[in-house]
Write a protein that holds these residues in place. Structure first.
Motif, short mmCIF file in Angstrom:
data_model
loop_
_atom_site.label_atom_id
_atom_site.label_comp_id
_atom_site.label_asym_id
_atom_site.label_seq_id
_atom_site.Cartn_x
_atom_site.Cartn_y
_atom_site.Cartn_z
N GLY A 378 0.73 -1.22 0.12
CA GLY A 378 -0.03 -0.04 0.02
C GLY A 378 0.73 1.39 0.12
N GLY A 379 0.23 2.40 0.06
CA GLY A 379 0.81 3.67 -0.11
C GLY A 379 1.91 4.02 1.18
N ARG A 380 1.25 3.68 2.41
CA ARG A 380 2.02 3.88 3.55
C ARG A 380 3.27 3.16 3.64
N LYS A 381 3.00 1.69 3.34
CA LYS A 381 3.94 0.92 3.51
C LYS A 381 5.08 1.03 2.44
N MET A 382 4.67 1.41 1.20
CA MET A 382 5.78 1.74 0.13
C MET A 382 6.66 3.07 0.64
N GLN A 383 5.76 3.87 1.26
CA GLN A 383 6.49 5.14 1.60
C GLN A 383 7.69 4.75 2.69
N GLU A 384 7.11 4.06 3.40
CA GLU A 384 8.13 3.66 4.63
C GLU A 384 9.37 2.83 3.95
#
Length: 879
Positions: A378-384
């Motif tokens: 997901g977006g947050r996991k990809m960002q981290e």
């Protein structure tokens, strides 16, 4: 002359054609909807203008919506094309501005393509497709130019290494390679000049020109130093008086040619015959201790594999050696050199391991978009994940030189994966805006609700508390917003919530004071010597009314209720203790009943049916003994009442026989007094009141009045003549024997059900094993099975399994037991029931179920038949 009347014929009505009928090829005059749609399609193939399309659609939509759908689709297509043309013109202007700028940023070019696609611009059409290709070509040229700069940097480093290697060889070899090396340096300078003169050079990132200029300056410095040293070496070789070059290898070579000792020979001579001066032992020990500490630090960092730390520790050790190197012994010096060599190897290993780490990071970055289906990040996991990968790349760059090729692959993979993060961020921003609007609307709704509550005449505090709680829950579940927005909305919410909850808080404060007053009143009632039940009930009703009117916090309300109930409970406890103290002084009969009840409870806990029955018999005997004692006491009272009557009879014997009193009636048989209590348990059914006995005659006649006044057979006389009842059973003993009896009966029913299930299981096991010895006895099977039926079952199980079909017998058993039949046998059961209705003289299945069971036992059954037989016998043996 003709006789026909002179009438003028009426012309037939002709429908006027529609004005647009000729334009559309007769679509408006078509007879059917299909023909109309076909003519509209033919007309649309001629590509009519928009004005005609709108006019035809306006007229046709009122007549035939199906035929007008094609016109509407054509209009929508034209509008979309016009919109795309406008968007395309807008983005084409932006692309032309980017291409016309003297400096093109790669990020801007990539953002143009991404934003144009999001806006819906037709990138596959001209001129956007051509502009997209031009931008891609410009980006490719810039990236290629940047790559060539990196290649030039590596080439400059290689040239410097070649010059350094030549400085370690004889000067004549360096002189021979001078021409080739000079051509390579000039070629490098020409290539660097070509790069800086390229038309796309202004669009290159700022760091690349600086890197190229630094490489040029470093190469020129090394090249000029090499040329100067080589010319000085040539001059020293021709003239013995000329100074030696600064290159150690060339200087030693010239010294040997002049017959002078080399620097190595001089050092060896100095080391062979040095006479070390005497040194203070304390100073020597301090120097060795300092060297050992630095050596231990270096060995520790080397063992742990810390590249930067080991390099710093090696530098510190070299500094210590410069100060104390002359004061240490040879053994310690060897250890120092070995540690320094190991630290150098570790530094090289760190450079290799850094490349390994970079390759792993590149593989992980490229794998972010190539994950299996259903496992995409997901977006947050990809960002981290991207943030962690970039931090790890920075750490790898700190311990070793950079690798630009791997960095380019890593950066491209991260940028491609970051598009998911950008889409997620846009979604989060949209959701945050929506959540902010929802929270603001909730604040406005709370303010409107506060105004409604203020105008209400009789507020409902429970509904208000429930509504405030619902508002709080909605605020808590209002969705995520940024910290800045939350800091802006939270004070507004608190202010609105405080204003809305102010009336409820005032009512709760008043209710709290009133409840404290009721607690003091309850304390006074509980402390009174005589407990007033009516006052306690009234006070409790007031408390309940107050609690239902104004709600409080659950914990606070529970504490207040406990404080209110405590003095009243203590007063009732004192009253119960006094009652129990009086009940403790019970008679011998009550003790016997109570002990028998306790023995019956112990038997119930043991689970032994025989012991329970014996305990029940003992309790019945104790109750019967009490009844006998009460009967004896009643008879004694009766004899005492009859004695005065007998005395009066003896005194009157002297009277004449004619006036003799009639013989006294025989004493009525006194029934034993049975202690009867009403069942005061919750949910218990009250016994029905017996109907009053009806007398003959009408109400109000003479006999009825005589009975009421106490005449012959009257009720008043009967009540007066009845003997006094004996002391009844105490409340504690009565309740104990009643509960013990109920528990015993329930336990016996439970044990009987268990024994029934065990017997049935044993019977099914005997049928499965065809072992007659396993058949339970008649007592175990219960009273529903006769000895002859058990004998028939035993004989059926003793014989080998017959091949006969027992399906009909099984159906008869299910009919007799009234249990359900499997779905696949329902038709057979209905057919059998119809047959049984036609056989009037045949016995019913309820009469022949024992023989039907024997027939089933004589056959071989499967698991399905065993389950059906067990269900049927379970119901039949229980009936």
């Amino acid at each position: 002359m003709s006789d026909a009347p002179e009438t003028s014929p009426v012309p037939a009505k002709t429908s006027e054609p529609h004005p647009l009928d000729a334009l559309t090829g007769g679509a408006f005059s078509a007879a059917t909807s299909g023909e109309r749609a076909g003519r509209i399609r033919d007309w649309l193939a001629t590509q009519p203008p928009v004005e005609r399309l709108q006019e035809v659609f306006k007229e046709l939509s009122a007549r035939d919506k199906g035929a007008a759908r094609a016109v509407r689709e054509r209009l929508d297509e034209i509008r979309r094309a016009q919109a795309q043309e406008a968007i395309g013109a807008e983005w084409a202007a932006k692309a032309e501005a980017l291409l016309a700028a003297p400096r093109l940023n790669i990020a801007d070019a990539l953002a143009w393509q991404r934003d144009a696609a999001k806006a819906g611009a037709p990138l596959s059409r001209e001129p956007l497709s051509q502009l997209k290709g031009q931008l891609a070509e410009r980006v490719k040229v810039i990236e290629d130019l940047q790559h060539r700069v990196q290649v030039q940097r590596e080439a400059a480093v290689l040239l410097a290494q070649r010059i350094e290697v030549l400085s370690t060889k004889p000067w004549k070899d360096a002189q021979a390679a001078l021409a080739l090396l000079s051509a390579d340096v000039e070629r490098w300078q020409a290539q660097a000049q070509e790069l800086s003169g390229d038309a796309a050079w202004p669009s290159v990132e700022a760091r690349f020109p600086a890197q190229l200029e630094a490489s040029r300056a470093q190469l020129l410095v090394v090249w000029e130093a090499f040329q100067s040293a080589l010319s000085q070496t040539v001059a020293a070789a021709e003239d013995a008086a000329a100074p030696l070059p600064p290159v150690p290898v060339w200087a030693d070579e010239l010294r040997q040619a002049r017959g002078l000792p080399t620097e190595a020979e001089k050092a060896q001579a100095r080391s062979a015959a040095p006479v070390r001066p005497k040194v203070d032992p304390a100073q020597r020990e301090a120097a060795q201790q300092a060297v050992r500490e630095a050596l231990a630090k270096l060995e520790e960092e080397t063992a742990q594999g810390h590249g930067k730390a080991s390099a710093g520790a090696a530098t510190a050790l070299r500094g210590v050696l410069k100060v104390h190197g002359k004061l240490i012994d040879n053994e310690l010096e060897q250890k120092v050199h070995a540690a320094l060599v190991a630290a150098g190897e570790l530094e090289g290993w760190q450079r290799w391991s850094a490349d390994q780490v970079r390759e792993d990071l590149v593989a992980r970055a490229e794998g972010l978009l190539n994950r299996p289906e259903g496992q995409a990040l997901g977006g947050r996991k990809m960002q981290e994940t991207l943030r962690q990968l970039r931090e790890q790349w920075k750490q790898a760059d700190q311990g070793a030189p950079a690798n630009h090729a791997l960095w380019k692959r890593f950066d491209e993979a991260c940028n491609a994966a970051h598009k998911i993060v950008e889409a997620w961020l846009e979604k989060v921003r949209a959701e945050s805006a929506q959540h902010r609007a929802q929270r603001q609307a909730l604040v406005d709704e709370l303010k409107a609700w506060t105004q409604e509550q203020t105008s209400a005449t009789t507020p409902d505090w429970k509904a208000a508390s429930r509504a405030l709680h619902q508002f709080s829950e909605r605020w808590r579940a209002g969705g995520h917003v940024s910290e800045k927005v939350f800091a802006e909305l939270q004070p507004l919410w608190k202010e609105a919530m405080a204003e809305a909850g102010a009336p409820l808080a005032a009512a709760q404060k008043a209710s709290l004071a009133q409840r404290h007053a009721m607690i003091e009143e309850a304390t006074a009632l509980g402390a009174a010597p005589q407990l007033r039940i009516d006052a306690v009930k009234a006070l409790q009703q007031r408390w309940q009314a107050e609690a239902q009117a104004v709600p409080l916090d659950r914990r606070q309300e529970q504490k207040l209720w406990d404080a209110f109930r405590k003095p009243i409970d203590e007063a009732f406890a004192r009253k119960s203790a006094a009652r129990e103290q009086g009940a403790a002084q019970m008679g011998a009969r009550d003790r016997a009943v109570l002990e028998a009840s306790k023995a019956l409870e112990a038997a119930n806990a043991s689970g032994d049916a025989q012991r329970i029955r014996e305990a029940m018999a003992s309790l019945d005997a104790a109750l019967k003994a009490q009844h006998d004692a009460q009967s004896e006491q009643n008879q004694a009272v009766t004899h005492a009442q009859q004695a005065p009557a007998a005395t009066n009879t003896e005194a009157g014997t002297e009277a004449p026989m004619a006036e003799a009193a009639p013989a006294p009636a025989p004493a009525p048989v006194q029934r034993p007094v049975v202690a009867v209590r009403g069942d005061d348990r919750p949910g218990a059914r009250k016994p029905a009141t017996a109907a009053p006995q009806q007398r003959g005659g009408r109400p109000g006649d003479r006999r009825d009045r005589d009975d009421f006044r106490g005449g012959q057979g009257g009720r008043m006389r009967d009540r007066g003549d009845a003997p006094a009842r004996g002391p009844r059973l105490g409340d504690t003993a009565f309740r104990a024997q009643r509960d013990a009896m109920e528990h015993a009966q329930a336990t016996l029913r439970k044990l009987a059900a268990q024994a029934h299930g065990e017997a049935l299981t044993q019977l099914m096991a005997a049928w499965k094993a065809r072992d007659a010895a396993q058949v339970p006895s008649v007592q175990e099977l219960g009273g529903k099975v006769s000895p002859s039926a058990r004998t028939a079952w035993t004989q059926a199980l003793s014989a080998p399994a017959a091949a006969s079909d027992a399906q009909q017998a099984l159906l008869r058993l299910e009919i007799a037991a009234e249990v359900p039949t499997p779905a696949e046998q329902l038709s057979a059961r209905r057919a059998l029931q119809l047959q049984l209705l036609t056989r009037r003289n045949d016995p019913s299945p309820q009469q022949t179920w024992e023989s039907d069971a024997a027939q089933i036992f004589a056959s071989a059954g499967d698991e399905a038949q065993a389950r059906r037989l067990q269900n049927a016998l379970k119901a039949l043996l229980r009936k």
